[in-house]
Design a protein around this motif. Structure first.
Motif, PDB file in Angstrom:
ATOM      1  N   GLN A  22     -12.475   4.772 -12.341  1.00  0.00           N
ATOM      2  CA  GLN A  22     -11.599   3.850 -13.047  1.00  0.00           C
ATOM      3  C   GLN A  22     -10.408   3.423 -12.201  1.00  0.00           C
ATOM      4  N   GLY A  23     -10.003   4.266 -11.257  1.00  0.00           N
ATOM      5  CA  GLY A  23      -8.947   3.871 -10.322  1.00  0.00           C
ATOM      6  C   GLY A  23      -9.374   2.672  -9.492  1.00  0.00           C
ATOM      7  N   GLU A  24     -10.608   2.715  -8.992  1.00  0.00           N
ATOM      8  CA  GLU A  24     -11.131   1.587  -8.219  1.00  0.00           C
ATOM      9  C   GLU A  24     -11.305   0.355  -9.102  1.00  0.00           C
ATOM     10  N   LEU A  25     -11.791   0.559 -10.322  1.00  0.00           N
ATOM     11  CA  LEU A  25     -11.970  -0.574 -11.232  1.00  0.00           C
ATOM     12  C   LEU A  25     -10.627  -1.198 -11.606  1.00  0.00           C
ATOM     13  N   ASN A  26      -9.592  -0.377 -11.749  1.00  0.00           N
ATOM     14  CA  ASN A  26      -8.255  -0.925 -12.011  1.00  0.00           C
ATOM     15  C   ASN A  26      -7.779  -1.801 -10.853  1.00  0.00           C
ATOM     16  N   LYS A  27      -8.123  -1.423  -9.635  1.00  0.00           N
ATOM     17  CA  LYS A  27      -7.769  -2.247  -8.477  1.00  0.00           C
ATOM     18  C   LYS A  27      -8.504  -3.581  -8.528  1.00  0.00           C
ATOM     19  N   VAL A  28      -9.754  -3.549  -8.965  1.00  0.00           N
ATOM     20  CA  VAL A  28     -10.515  -4.793  -9.110  1.00  0.00           C
ATOM     21  C   VAL A  28      -9.869  -5.659 -10.186  1.00  0.00           C
ATOM     22  N   VAL A  29      -9.456  -5.059 -11.286  1.00  0.00           N
ATOM     23  CA  VAL A  29      -8.789  -5.807 -12.358  1.00  0.00           C
ATOM     24  C   VAL A  29      -7.504  -6.457 -11.828  1.00  0.00           C
ATOM     25  N   ALA A  30      -6.723  -5.709 -11.067  1.00  0.00           N
ATOM     26  CA  ALA A  30      -5.490  -6.260 -10.491  1.00  0.00           C
ATOM     27  C   ALA A  30      -5.807  -7.426  -9.550  1.00  0.00           C
ATOM     28  N   ALA A  31      -6.857  -7.282  -8.760  1.00  0.00           N
ATOM     29  CA  ALA A  31      -7.248  -8.358  -7.849  1.00  0.00           C
ATOM     30  C   ALA A  31      -7.710  -9.583  -8.635  1.00  0.00           C
TER      31      ALA A  31
END
Length: 168
Positions: free
Chosen positions: A2-11
């Motif tokens: 979910q940390g990586e997915l949150n980065k995708v969401v921010a991008a």
């Protein structure tokens, strides 16, 4: 994950805020893919973010024989993921992303098959996570692939996060 997915969401949030012109002009998927990769680079410090990357260390990226995905690019249907987040030299494969526009009326089977193979832990180029992103002018549909299959729990979580930022 979910940390990586949150980065995708921010991008994706930054991408939609900065690149509305591209949607207004209905540019091609490769342009959108490149610009999204630029925004992903800002989120994944210490990782390489590449488009259409065709290597795993020194080896060429190839799919197993008999798959529906070609390993040549003669028809623009290569095995190469649209965007990858990885470390080139090691190799360490974190994230593979396939991007489509909502206006793309080709069946999604090709992209989905690629993500199943790219995240299959039994294949030598396995990525930890795969994302299938369908970009609309104001929304994103998505699926999360883990271990060669769609992870329904992570897909629902990502859809919720996209909804939280107005892209659901």
């Amino acid at each position: 994950m979910q940390g990586e997915l949150n980065k995708v969401v921010a991008a994706l949030r930054a991408f939609y805020a900065d690149e509305a012109f591209l949607f207004a002009k209905d540019v091609g998927e490769r342009t959108l893919t490149h610009r999204l990769a630029v925004h992903l680079e800002k989120q994944f410090q210490g990782w390489n973010v590449d488009c259409d990357y065709n290597r795993l260390g020194e080896r060429r990226l190839r799919m197993p024989h008999g798959t529906i995905v070609s390993t040549d690019d003669e028809f623009g249907k290569s095995v190469y993921p649209d965007i990858v987040v990885h470390q080139r030299e090691i190799p360490n494969n974190l994230l593979a992303i396939e991007v489509r526009k909502t206006s793309n009326h080709q069946p999604p089977d090709h992209d989905r098959h690629k993500l199943r193979a790219l995240t299959d832990p039994h294949l030598w180029f396995a990525y930890g996570t795969g994302l299938y992103l369908v970009l609309g002018k104001t929304s994103v549909a998505s699926d999360v692939y883990v271990g060669g299959v769609v992870d329904q729990t992570q897909s629902a979580w990502l859809a919720g996060r996209l909804g939280d930022i107005g892209l659901g």
